[in-house]
Scaffold this active site. Structure first.
Site, PDB file in Angstrom:
ATOM      1  N   CYS A  28       7.584  37.864  83.115  1.00  0.00           N
ATOM      2  CA  CYS A  28       8.675  37.243  83.892  1.00  0.00           C
ATOM      3  C   CYS A  28      10.017  37.477  83.201  1.00  0.00           C
ATOM      4  CB  CYS A  28       8.416  35.758  84.097  1.00  0.00           C
ATOM      5  SG  CYS A  28       7.077  35.472  85.265  1.00  0.00           S
ATOM      6  N   CYS A  62       3.268  34.835  88.725  1.00  0.00           N
ATOM      7  CA  CYS A  62       3.940  33.639  88.213  1.00  0.00           C
ATOM      8  C   CYS A  62       5.041  33.184  89.177  1.00  0.00           C
ATOM      9  CB  CYS A  62       4.608  33.936  86.875  1.00  0.00           C
ATOM     10  SG  CYS A  62       3.475  34.291  85.539  1.00  0.00           S
ATOM     11  N   CYS A  75       6.877  33.617  80.877  1.00  0.00           N
ATOM     12  CA  CYS A  75       5.997  34.550  80.153  1.00  0.00           C
ATOM     13  C   CYS A  75       6.729  35.889  79.945  1.00  0.00           C
ATOM     14  CB  CYS A  75       4.691  34.756  80.917  1.00  0.00           C
ATOM     15  SG  CYS A  75       4.806  35.920  82.283  1.00  0.00           S
ATOM     16  N   GLU A 112       8.122  32.365  88.537  1.00  0.00           N
ATOM     17  CA  GLU A 112       9.444  32.959  88.301  1.00  0.00           C
ATOM     18  C   GLU A 112       9.582  34.287  89.036  1.00  0.00           C
ATOM     19  OE1 GLU A 112       7.303  31.728  86.152  1.00  0.00           O
ATOM     20  OE2 GLU A 112       8.218  31.262  84.224  1.00  0.00           O
ATOM     21  N   GLU A 120      -2.127  32.175  92.452  1.00  0.00           N
ATOM     22  CA  GLU A 120      -3.260  32.761  91.719  1.00  0.00           C
ATOM     23  C   GLU A 120      -4.201  33.497  92.654  1.00  0.00           C
ATOM     24  OE1 GLU A 120      -4.906  29.604  89.298  1.00  0.00           O
ATOM     25  OE2 GLU A 120      -3.144  29.653  87.981  1.00  0.00           O
TER      26      GLU A 120
HETATM   27  N1  THU Z   1       2.553  30.836  84.956  1.00  0.00           N
HETATM   28  C1  THU Z   1       3.742  30.899  85.622  1.00  0.00           C
HETATM   29  O1  THU Z   1       3.789  30.773  86.863  1.00  0.00           O
HETATM   30  N2  THU Z   1       4.867  31.104  84.896  1.00  0.00           N
HETATM   31  C2  THU Z   1       4.895  31.237  83.542  1.00  0.00           C
HETATM   32  O2  THU Z   1       5.946  31.509  82.984  1.00  0.00           O
HETATM   33  C3  THU Z   1       3.683  31.050  82.762  1.00  0.00           C
HETATM   34  C4  THU Z   1       2.417  30.979  83.523  1.00  0.00           C
HETATM   35  C5  THU Z   1       1.332  30.630  85.728  1.00  0.00           C
HETATM   36  C6  THU Z   1       0.375  31.790  85.733  1.00  0.00           C
HETATM   37  C7  THU Z   1      -0.931  31.109  86.023  1.00  0.00           C
HETATM   38  O3  THU Z   1      -1.048  30.953  87.429  1.00  0.00           O
HETATM   39  C8  THU Z   1      -0.781  29.732  85.395  1.00  0.00           C
HETATM   40  O4  THU Z   1       0.614  29.545  85.182  1.00  0.00           O
HETATM   41  C9  THU Z   1      -1.498  29.580  84.072  1.00  0.00           C
HETATM   42  O5  THU Z   1      -1.145  30.562  83.175  1.00  0.00           O
END
Ligand code: THU
Length: 164
Positions: free
Chosen positions: A116, A74, A113, A76, A65
């Site tokens: 991704c 993310c 998401c 993935e 983040e």
């Molecule tokens: N996040 C992921 O790493 N992968 C996903 O498929 C969904 C969300 C992360 C993004 C953010 O850092 C946290 O999860 C909350 O959304």
């Protein structure tokens, strides 16, 4: 009258971790390990991903983040981008995704998401072989999808960049 186009999604649901193949169990374990390294000070939601390449190599990724929220990435995409940047000639066989948070028990599978899904789709199209998606929370059932296309029906594809 308009015609209807339907898309069927098939997901294999496993209630017990022990029912999975040794390889899939290992990949989830690696994804869980990766979630420990997530940098998620804003959401506290720690996502881990592990990519299995055809050679058997496993690449891990976790969400990273940023205080400028959209600059974060993310788990993935961290994993698949690193995999293709480092081993561009190797096919991706599967990706396991998991998450945990100190705020509650993640007892359901985590799904990638939209961004991704698009990123994973790129490599599925590049290698012309489906990428298996293995999804699990900290506990609960495991969902396995035999190809990203299942999760991204009617995807934008390169044919649309060309005039037929
Ligand atoms: N996040 C992921 O790493 N992968 C996903 O498929 C969904 C969300 C992360 C993004 C953010 O850092 C946290 O999860 C909350 O959304």
């Amino acid at each position: 009258m308009a015609k209807t186009i339907q898309h069927t999604v098939t997901i294999d649901v496993f209630d017990n971790f022990g029912e999975l193949s040794q390889e899939d169990q290992e990949l989830i374990t690696k994804a869980k390990e990766a979630s420990n390294e997530a940098y998620a000070p804003y959401s506290q939601f720690q996502v881990g991903a592990a990519v299995r390449l055809k050679s058997g190599k496993i690449i891990q990724g976790s969400n990273q983040e940023n205080v400028a929220y959209p600059s974060g990435l993310c788990a993935e995409r961290v994993a698949v981008y690193y995999a293709n940047a480092t081993y561009p000639k190797e096919e991706i066989e599967s990706i396991a995704i998991t998450a945990k948070t100190k705020n509650f028990e993640v007892d359901k599978p985590i799904t990638p998401c939209g961004s991704c899904r698009q990123a994973i789709a790129e490599y599925e199209i590049k290698q012309q072989k489906p990428i298996r998606i293995i999804m699990m929370g900290e506990s609960g059932s495991i969902h396995i999808c035999n190809g990203l296309k299942m999760l991204l029906p009617f995807m934008f594809n390169e044919q649309e960049l060309k005039k037929e």
